[in-house]
Design a protein around this motif. Structure first.
Motif, PDB file in Angstrom:
ATOM      1  N   VAL A  49      19.221  -5.282  63.394  1.00 44.20           N
ATOM      2  CA  VAL A  49      19.392  -5.291  64.851  1.00 44.20           C
ATOM      3  C   VAL A  49      19.333  -6.724  65.390  1.00 44.20           C
ATOM      4  N   ILE A  50      18.313  -7.487  65.009  1.00 40.01           N
ATOM      5  CA  ILE A  50      18.191  -8.839  65.589  1.00 40.01           C
ATOM      6  C   ILE A  50      19.336  -9.728  65.116  1.00 40.01           C
ATOM      7  N   GLU A  51      19.774  -9.516  63.880  1.00 42.81           N
ATOM      8  CA  GLU A  51      20.897 -10.328  63.389  1.00 42.81           C
ATOM      9  C   GLU A  51      22.200  -9.927  64.080  1.00 42.81           C
ATOM     10  N   SER A  52      22.336  -8.655  64.416  1.00 42.23           N
ATOM     11  CA  SER A  52      23.540  -8.234  65.142  1.00 42.23           C
ATOM     12  C   SER A  52      23.569  -8.849  66.535  1.00 42.23           C
ATOM     13  N   PHE A  53      22.421  -8.909  67.176  1.00 38.93           N
ATOM     14  CA  PHE A  53      22.362  -9.546  68.498  1.00 38.93           C
ATOM     15  C   PHE A  53      22.542 -11.061  68.379  1.00 38.93           C
ATOM     16  N   ASN A  54      22.211 -11.585  67.214  1.00 40.24           N
ATOM     17  CA  ASN A  54      22.288 -13.032  67.015  1.00 40.24           C
ATOM     18  C   ASN A  54      21.402 -13.768  68.027  1.00 40.24           C
ATOM     19  N   MET A  55      20.328 -13.117  68.381  1.00 43.74           N
ATOM     20  CA  MET A  55      19.483 -13.672  69.439  1.00 43.74           C
ATOM     21  C   MET A  55      18.371 -14.567  68.873  1.00 43.74           C
ATOM     22  N   VAL A  56      17.724 -15.313  69.761  1.00 44.87           N
ATOM     23  CA  VAL A  56      16.595 -16.170  69.394  1.00 44.87           C
ATOM     24  C   VAL A  56      15.370 -15.682  70.162  1.00 44.87           C
ATOM     25  N   GLY A  57      14.265 -15.508  69.453  1.00 44.17           N
ATOM     26  CA  GLY A  57      13.038 -15.024  70.068  1.00 44.17           C
ATOM     27  C   GLY A  57      12.545 -13.835  69.279  1.00 44.17           C
ATOM     28  N   ILE A  58      11.652 -13.044  69.901  1.00 48.21           N
ATOM     29  CA  ILE A  58      11.239 -11.844  69.189  1.00 48.21           C
ATOM     30  C   ILE A  58      11.862 -10.610  69.833  1.00 48.21           C
ATOM     31  N   LEU A  59      11.962  -9.598  69.001  1.00 50.10           N
ATOM     32  CA  LEU A  59      12.583  -8.345  69.410  1.00 50.10           C
ATOM     33  C   LEU A  59      11.731  -7.211  68.853  1.00 50.10           C
ATOM     34  N   ALA A  60      11.246  -6.354  69.756  1.00 48.98           N
ATOM     35  CA  ALA A  60      10.492  -5.176  69.311  1.00 48.98           C
ATOM     36  C   ALA A  60      11.470  -4.039  69.136  1.00 48.98           C
ATOM     37  N   VAL A  61      11.477  -3.448  67.963  1.00 51.18           N
ATOM     38  CA  VAL A  61      12.411  -2.357  67.665  1.00 51.18           C
ATOM     39  C   VAL A  61      11.593  -1.084  67.485  1.00 51.18           C
ATOM     40  N   GLU A  62      11.704  -0.193  68.453  1.00 53.07           N
ATOM     41  CA  GLU A  62      11.005   1.101  68.368  1.00 53.07           C
ATOM     42  C   GLU A  62      11.912   2.100  67.683  1.00 53.07           C
TER      43      GLU A  62
END
Lengths: 376, 376
Positions: free
Chosen positions: A235-248
């Protein structure tokens, strides 16, 4: 690193407060924007601005003085984030990710596009489309925008419930027969390094639909823990985002893992990491957005985290009962959020209970549950 | 507990800053007094007062607005503390303890009176008395007052060194042939509960006479660790003080433990507890002075703590080199103190290195030693 980075935070609640608390170790200069002049961040940040993080001009004016801009709530003005990005401010998470996540419809479409397992769904424009989808029930209907902490979610069991349904644009999400709810917090820095915290297991308060308690490590077979971490990483790699991501995520009775929803910021399901893990979620978020190497997410101690909610029936200046008794139990730590006023079910703080193993942490947590009360 | 306790702190350095950082979890309202308008506490406390903590009137005026008054440096006006005590302010540590500890002569006499093992000593009024005690050399001569971080201490090997001696009132302390220096931090709350942190082992910088690094658990036989904790406990109980007390001790080559000196406040030898122990020394001090049950001092991870000193030859606005490289090593955590300006050997921060065991923590620490540099 420069002596001082100017970090802007949209939102001044407890998540921002704990982020700033962690940021003291990095000599970060913090600016906070929140509409509430008594927000928990007020006395801990360097500069506090009263204003709406939903308003384009307010966010833009606030953000253009920052080196890095981040969020502690996702309902912010994404257009302003985009303009700031174009003008060279480092916006983490980026406008595109925030825009996708703040709309549950776009979020679900995103999972589908990226082959991320999630519960089956329908996107609904209005109540007519809801009525046309009764064969899809039982399901949760969720407002596309502004849902938060259980607001904007309703369970529709059958056609008879349609009157309870939302009339605004929404997502109808197939009811999942799940065994457990779990969460994995992942982090990605600007250089692309990704780490995951160990899986935590959540339990929800039956009435308030808020996370009531959680524990780590999760009581889930190792293979499924690996799978949950793989999915969260995807998920975080798909968003290509920087920071933290909580995945419920839901762990279904037939051993599937489905992504429920995500939050691109520090999250309730990571509070225990302050005491229980090598690196806390707050420090990890800072490392990610400062583009420092991410920290080890190893567990130091097993932990149970209990939310400390305002006792029903009390409304006014907060007082805390039972601290003496609770803190006498080894491994019990309190984190108050500096909110002056309490009301029923308001998040006033949390308690982390540590133990050498999960059994010890759970026994200790059981012994102090309902001992601390927030009254007025 | 009230929603908010007003805590005054005399001294605005890094120890106060980390105390305030821990205090955020307890909703404490903090007031700080320090002569330096750029002191590390300035941006983190609720109210900052520029003024001398050595001046009677300044301390009295500052303290009378506080519910609880504590210190982060012991060189404060003890007469003002005494008057505040009489007027009902909770002063922790109390005036009597502070007065004894801030005078190394009284401190040594105190140990003698309470049968606390310490190196043999002579109290010297002046240089004449020094000359009359040459048979006592080799010894350390320490100024009775104002010694701090290696200032006010000189080693006199023999009569030939007398010219290097201090002429002010001092203590001449028999040179101890020690194998190791260790420290135990003990805490006592107002209800009389006492806890001790596990023994830490110190190593000193040969030039600056500052703590250079330390590690925990100490590499000391269990029996001697028990003895060190017993002695430290006896010291805090003899003072009958409230708060934390760092007890630095020599472990002699013949297996004795001698108290070197003590500090009635958070201490350099307890920094690692923020990351490595269930409860940090800062939280423990707060629990003690708030009269809350003291926390478990159990070790979560083995740790090495390295002081981050200003690089010699640099004087000016601080910059940090090597962060990327150091933080890439698992278990490495940085704590910067928010000091704008660096100078040679100034304490600018510390690094805690965690490991599953001491060997792992030490290997990691070795690999990053001298990687982070504070320059200008």
């Amino acid at each position: 690193m420069k002596g001082e980075v100017k970090l802007g935070i949209l939102g001044g609640g407890q998540l921002g407060r704990m982020l700033i608390q962690a940021g003291l170790d990095f000599n970060i200069y913090t600016l906070v924007l929140d509409p509430d002049e008594n927000a928990p961040c007020k006395d801990v940040c360097n500069e506090f601005f009263v204003g709406s993080f939903r308003d384009f001009d307010t966010v833009y004016e606030f953000g253009k003085n920052c080196d890095i801009l981040t969020i502690e709530i996702e309902h912010v003005n994404a257009d302003a984030l985009e303009k700031l990005e174009q003008e060279g401010v480092k916006v983490y998470p980026d406008a595109k990710t925030v825009r996708t996540i703040q709309d549950k419809g776009l979020q679900k479409e995103f999972y589908k596009q990226h082959a991320i397992p999630t519960a089956d769904f329908r996107i609904l424009k209005d109540v007519e489309e809801l009525k046309a989808n009764t064969e899809f029930l039982p399901a949760f209907q969720k407002l596309r925008r502004e849902g938060y902490d259980g607001r904007g979610v309703t369970r529709l069991q059958s056609e008879a419930d349609l009157g309870k349904g939302f009339t605004e644009p929404s997502v109808l999400e197939k009811l999942v027969d799940f065994e457990k709810e779990i969460s994995v917090i992942v982090a990605r820095n600007a250089s692309g390094q990704v780490t995951a915290f160990p899986v935590v297991e959540l339990s929800f308060h039956p009435e308030h639909n808020l996370v009531d308690s959680l524990f780590a490590p999760a009581n889930v077979p190792y293979k499924l823990q690996r799978l949950a971490i793989e999915i969260a990483t995807r998920v975080i790699e798909s968003f290509n985002m920087v920071g933290i991501l909580a995945v419920e995520m839901f762990l279904t009775k037939d051993g599937q893992i489905l992504v429920n929803e995500v939050a691109p910021r520090p999250h309730n399901s990571g509070h225990h990491t302050i005491k229980a893990n090598y690196t806390s979620q707050y420090e990890q978020h800072l490392r990610a957005i400062l583009d420092l190497p991410l920290g080890s997410t190893d567990i130091q101690s097993a932990a149970v985290m209990l939310n400390l909610l305002g006792e029903p029936g009390y409304d006014g200046e907060a007082k805390y009962e039972g601290l003496q008794e609770a803190l006498a139990v080894p491994g019990v730590y309190i984190h108050l959020y500096g909110k002056k006023y309490t009301r029923a079910a308001r998040k006033m703080g949390h308690i982390t209970v540590l133990g050498a193993d999960l059994q010890e942490a759970q026994q200790r947590a059981e012994s102090i549950k309902n001992v601390i009360k927030v009254i007025a």
